[in-house]
Design a protein around this motif. Structure first.
Motif, PDB file in Angstrom:
ATOM      1  N   MET A   1     -13.743  -3.234 -52.620  1.00 20.09           N
ATOM      2  CA  MET A   1     -12.865  -2.194 -53.189  1.00 20.09           C
ATOM      3  C   MET A   1     -13.085  -0.847 -52.551  1.00 20.09           C
ATOM      4  SD  MET A   1     -12.437  -0.353 -56.826  1.00 20.09           S
ATOM      5  CE  MET A   1     -12.372  -1.875 -57.765  1.00 20.09           C
ATOM      6  N   ILE A   2     -12.043  -0.383 -52.112  1.00 18.10           N
ATOM      7  CA  ILE A   2     -12.176   0.934 -51.390  1.00 18.10           C
ATOM      8  C   ILE A   2     -12.452   2.046 -52.406  1.00 18.10           C
ATOM      9  CG2 ILE A   2     -11.324   2.824 -49.974  1.00 18.10           C
ATOM     10  CD1 ILE A   2      -9.934   0.478 -48.263  1.00 18.10           C
ATOM     11  N   GLN A   3     -13.272   2.742 -52.523  1.00 16.92           N
ATOM     12  CA  GLN A   3     -13.747   3.987 -53.444  1.00 16.92           C
ATOM     13  C   GLN A   3     -13.459   5.409 -52.620  1.00 16.92           C
ATOM     14  OE1 GLN A   3     -17.681   3.054 -54.656  1.00 16.92           O
ATOM     15  NE2 GLN A   3     -16.711   1.646 -56.306  1.00 16.92           N
ATOM     16  N   VAL A   4     -12.470   6.106 -53.137  1.00 16.24           N
ATOM     17  CA  VAL A   4     -12.242   7.397 -52.688  1.00 16.24           C
ATOM     18  C   VAL A   4     -12.598   8.560 -53.506  1.00 16.24           C
ATOM     19  CG1 VAL A   4     -10.231   8.879 -51.804  1.00 16.24           C
ATOM     20  CG2 VAL A   4     -10.207   6.463 -51.467  1.00 16.24           C
ATOM     21  N   THR A   5     -13.336   9.619 -53.087  1.00 13.07           N
ATOM     22  CA  THR A   5     -13.742  10.573 -53.826  1.00 13.07           C
ATOM     23  C   THR A   5     -13.112  11.777 -53.096  1.00 13.07           C
ATOM     24  OG1 THR A   5     -15.744   9.680 -54.705  1.00 13.07           O
ATOM     25  CG2 THR A   5     -15.602  11.747 -54.802  1.00 13.07           C
ATOM     26  N   VAL A   6     -12.251  12.416 -53.889  1.00 10.00           N
ATOM     27  CA  VAL A   6     -11.771  13.710 -53.266  1.00 10.00           C
ATOM     28  C   VAL A   6     -12.686  14.779 -53.885  1.00 10.00           C
ATOM     29  CG1 VAL A   6      -9.704  15.303 -53.297  1.00 10.00           C
ATOM     30  CG2 VAL A   6      -9.392  12.962 -53.456  1.00 10.00           C
ATOM     31  N   LEU A   7     -13.169  15.595 -52.888  1.00 17.81           N
ATOM     32  CA  LEU A   7     -14.031  16.997 -53.125  1.00 17.81           C
ATOM     33  C   LEU A   7     -13.028  17.991 -53.525  1.00 17.81           C
ATOM     34  CD1 LEU A   7     -16.544  15.940 -50.284  1.00 17.81           C
ATOM     35  CD2 LEU A   7     -16.631  15.222 -52.719  1.00 17.81           C
ATOM     36  N   VAL A   8     -13.400  18.707 -54.331  1.00 17.68           N
ATOM     37  CA  VAL A   8     -12.573  20.067 -54.937  1.00 17.68           C
ATOM     38  C   VAL A   8     -13.524  20.978 -54.964  1.00 17.68           C
ATOM     39  CG1 VAL A   8     -10.980  20.837 -56.675  1.00 17.68           C
ATOM     40  CG2 VAL A   8     -11.118  18.212 -56.070  1.00 17.68           C
ATOM     41  N   ASP A   9     -13.370  22.292 -54.499  1.00 13.64           N
ATOM     42  CA  ASP A   9     -14.169  23.287 -54.757  1.00 13.64           C
ATOM     43  C   ASP A   9     -13.691  23.949 -56.013  1.00 13.64           C
ATOM     44  OD1 ASP A   9     -11.906  24.955 -54.274  1.00 13.64           O
ATOM     45  OD2 ASP A   9     -12.430  25.570 -52.374  1.00 13.64           O
ATOM     46  N   SER A  10     -14.653  25.185 -56.260  1.00 16.12           N
ATOM     47  CA  SER A  10     -14.721  25.809 -57.192  1.00 16.12           C
ATOM     48  C   SER A  10     -13.242  26.571 -57.897  1.00 16.12           C
ATOM     49  CB  SER A  10     -15.577  26.895 -57.534  1.00 16.12           C
ATOM     50  OG  SER A  10     -15.404  27.900 -56.363  1.00 16.12           O
ATOM     51  N   LYS A  11     -12.460  26.547 -56.695  1.00 14.91           N
ATOM     52  CA  LYS A  11     -11.025  27.176 -56.922  1.00 14.91           C
ATOM     53  C   LYS A  11      -9.951  26.108 -57.051  1.00 14.91           C
ATOM     54  CE  LYS A  11     -12.149  31.046 -53.582  1.00 14.91           C
ATOM     55  NZ  LYS A  11     -11.818  31.770 -52.242  1.00 14.91           N
ATOM     56  N   GLN A  12     -10.360  24.824 -57.417  1.00 17.72           N
ATOM     57  CA  GLN A  12      -9.922  23.473 -57.352  1.00 17.72           C
ATOM     58  C   GLN A  12      -9.022  23.358 -56.050  1.00 17.72           C
ATOM     59  OE1 GLN A  12     -10.304  21.684 -60.490  1.00 17.72           O
ATOM     60  NE2 GLN A  12     -12.076  23.150 -60.234  1.00 17.72           N
ATOM     61  N   GLN A  13      -9.489  23.617 -55.213  1.00 20.30           N
ATOM     62  CA  GLN A  13      -8.661  23.302 -53.764  1.00 20.30           C
ATOM     63  C   GLN A  13      -9.543  22.086 -53.224  1.00 20.30           C
ATOM     64  OE1 GLN A  13      -5.921  25.202 -52.705  1.00 20.30           O
ATOM     65  NE2 GLN A  13      -6.269  25.960 -54.602  1.00 20.30           N
ATOM     66  N   ASN A  14      -8.707  21.163 -52.808  1.00 20.60           N
ATOM     67  CA  ASN A  14      -9.196  19.954 -51.989  1.00 20.60           C
ATOM     68  C   ASN A  14      -9.971  20.645 -50.722  1.00 20.60           C
ATOM     69  OD1 ASN A  14      -8.121  18.288 -53.862  1.00 20.60           O
ATOM     70  ND2 ASN A  14      -6.414  18.097 -52.783  1.00 20.60           N
ATOM     71  N   CYS A  15     -11.337  20.310 -50.632  1.00 24.47           N
ATOM     72  CA  CYS A  15     -12.049  20.608 -49.494  1.00 24.47           C
ATOM     73  C   CYS A  15     -12.617  19.519 -48.686  1.00 24.47           C
ATOM     74  CB  CYS A  15     -13.282  21.735 -50.199  1.00 24.47           C
ATOM     75  SG  CYS A  15     -14.415  20.778 -51.208  1.00 24.47           S
ATOM     76  N   GLY A  16     -12.669  18.281 -48.923  1.00 18.61           N
ATOM     77  CA  GLY A  16     -13.098  17.211 -48.427  1.00 18.61           C
ATOM     78  C   GLY A  16     -12.822  15.885 -49.150  1.00 18.61           C
ATOM     79  N   ILE A  17     -13.255  14.727 -48.451  1.00 15.03           N
ATOM     80  CA  ILE A  17     -12.869  13.348 -48.729  1.00 15.03           C
ATOM     81  C   ILE A  17     -14.072  12.435 -48.356  1.00 15.03           C
ATOM     82  CG2 ILE A  17     -11.613  12.793 -46.912  1.00 15.03           C
ATOM     83  CD1 ILE A  17      -9.611  11.495 -49.319  1.00 15.03           C
ATOM     84  N   LEU A  18     -14.606  11.451 -49.226  1.00 10.37           N
ATOM     85  CA  LEU A  18     -15.512  10.575 -49.036  1.00 10.37           C
ATOM     86  C   LEU A  18     -14.745   9.087 -49.311  1.00 10.37           C
ATOM     87  CD1 LEU A  18     -18.190   9.381 -48.580  1.00 10.37           C
ATOM     88  CD2 LEU A  18     -18.905   9.814 -50.859  1.00 10.37           C
ATOM     89  N   ILE A  19     -14.874   8.382 -48.299  1.00  8.41           N
ATOM     90  CA  ILE A  19     -14.073   6.789 -48.634  1.00  8.41           C
ATOM     91  C   ILE A  19     -15.190   5.945 -48.200  1.00  8.41           C
ATOM     92  CG2 ILE A  19     -12.343   5.481 -47.677  1.00  8.41           C
ATOM     93  CD1 ILE A  19     -10.667   7.955 -46.753  1.00  8.41           C
ATOM     94  N   SER A  20     -15.388   4.902 -49.140  1.00  7.30           N
ATOM     95  CA  SER A  20     -16.452   3.791 -48.759  1.00  7.30           C
ATOM     96  C   SER A  20     -15.924   2.581 -49.280  1.00  7.30           C
ATOM     97  CB  SER A  20     -17.827   4.101 -49.451  1.00  7.30           C
ATOM     98  OG  SER A  20     -17.640   4.339 -50.938  1.00  7.30           O
ATOM     99  N   GLY A  21     -16.353   1.666 -48.709  1.00  6.48           N
ATOM    100  CA  GLY A  21     -16.028   0.330 -48.922  1.00  6.48           C
ATOM    101  C   GLY A  21     -14.936  -0.446 -48.357  1.00  6.48           C
ATOM    102  N   HIS A  22     -14.593  -1.645 -48.611  1.00  4.76           N
ATOM    103  CA  HIS A  22     -13.658  -2.361 -47.900  1.00  4.76           C
ATOM    104  C   HIS A  22     -12.806  -3.005 -49.256  1.00  4.76           C
ATOM    105  CE1 HIS A  22     -15.180  -2.247 -43.934  1.00  4.76           C
ATOM    106  NE2 HIS A  22     -16.378  -2.585 -44.396  1.00  4.76           N
ATOM    107  N   ALA A  23     -11.592  -2.983 -48.944  1.00  6.29           N
ATOM    108  CA  ALA A  23     -10.604  -3.519 -49.947  1.00  6.29           C
ATOM    109  C   ALA A  23     -10.753  -5.062 -50.221  1.00  6.29           C
ATOM    110  CB  ALA A  23      -9.038  -3.186 -49.504  1.00  6.29           C
ATOM    111  N   GLY A  24     -10.990  -5.750 -49.374  1.00  7.11           N
ATOM    112  CA  GLY A  24     -11.086  -7.341 -49.658  1.00  7.11           C
ATOM    113  C   GLY A  24      -9.605  -7.887 -50.026  1.00  7.11           C
TER     114      GLY A  24
END
Length: 114
Positions: A1-24
């Protein structure tokens, strides 16, 4: 499974992303190797976003990638300008579409304040 974590700053603005894994997805649907649709789509969107931020904006960022584990990490190192923010938001929009189309066995998305 691909796990996506959207990183959000203290102003609730998207500031990054972390993607890991394989979907299968290829194994589950008995496709031949090389037809991994979900992973290919996620990879194409993520790499295009990073390349576009680098080419079309002046917003500095850090990015790391590891093919074997499927890890892709991207984070703005200062507040993103409007173009860079739009490109990251476009990636997230595309990933949400993939999640809607293929479902949770292959990709999950969550948000984390950093």
């Amino acid at each position: 499974m691909i796990q996506v974590t959207v990183l959000v700053d203290s102003k609730q603005q998207n500031c990054g992303i972390l993607i890991s894994g394989h979907a299968g997805y290829a194994e589950a649907e008995r496709y031949q190797k090389g037809q991994e649709l979900v992973c290919a789509a996620v990879s194409a969107l993520a790499l295009n976003m990073a390349n576009s931020v680098e080419h079309f904006t002046d917003t500095p960022f850090q990015a790391d990638m590891e093919e074997e584990s499927g890890m892709f990490c991207f984070r703005f190192t200062q507040e993103a300008d409007a173009k860079a923010a739009l490109l990251l938001n476009s990636l997230i929009f595309g990933l949400l579409d993939i999640q809607e189309e293929y479902g949770e066995p292959y990709i999950t998305i969550c948000y984390k304040e950093v």
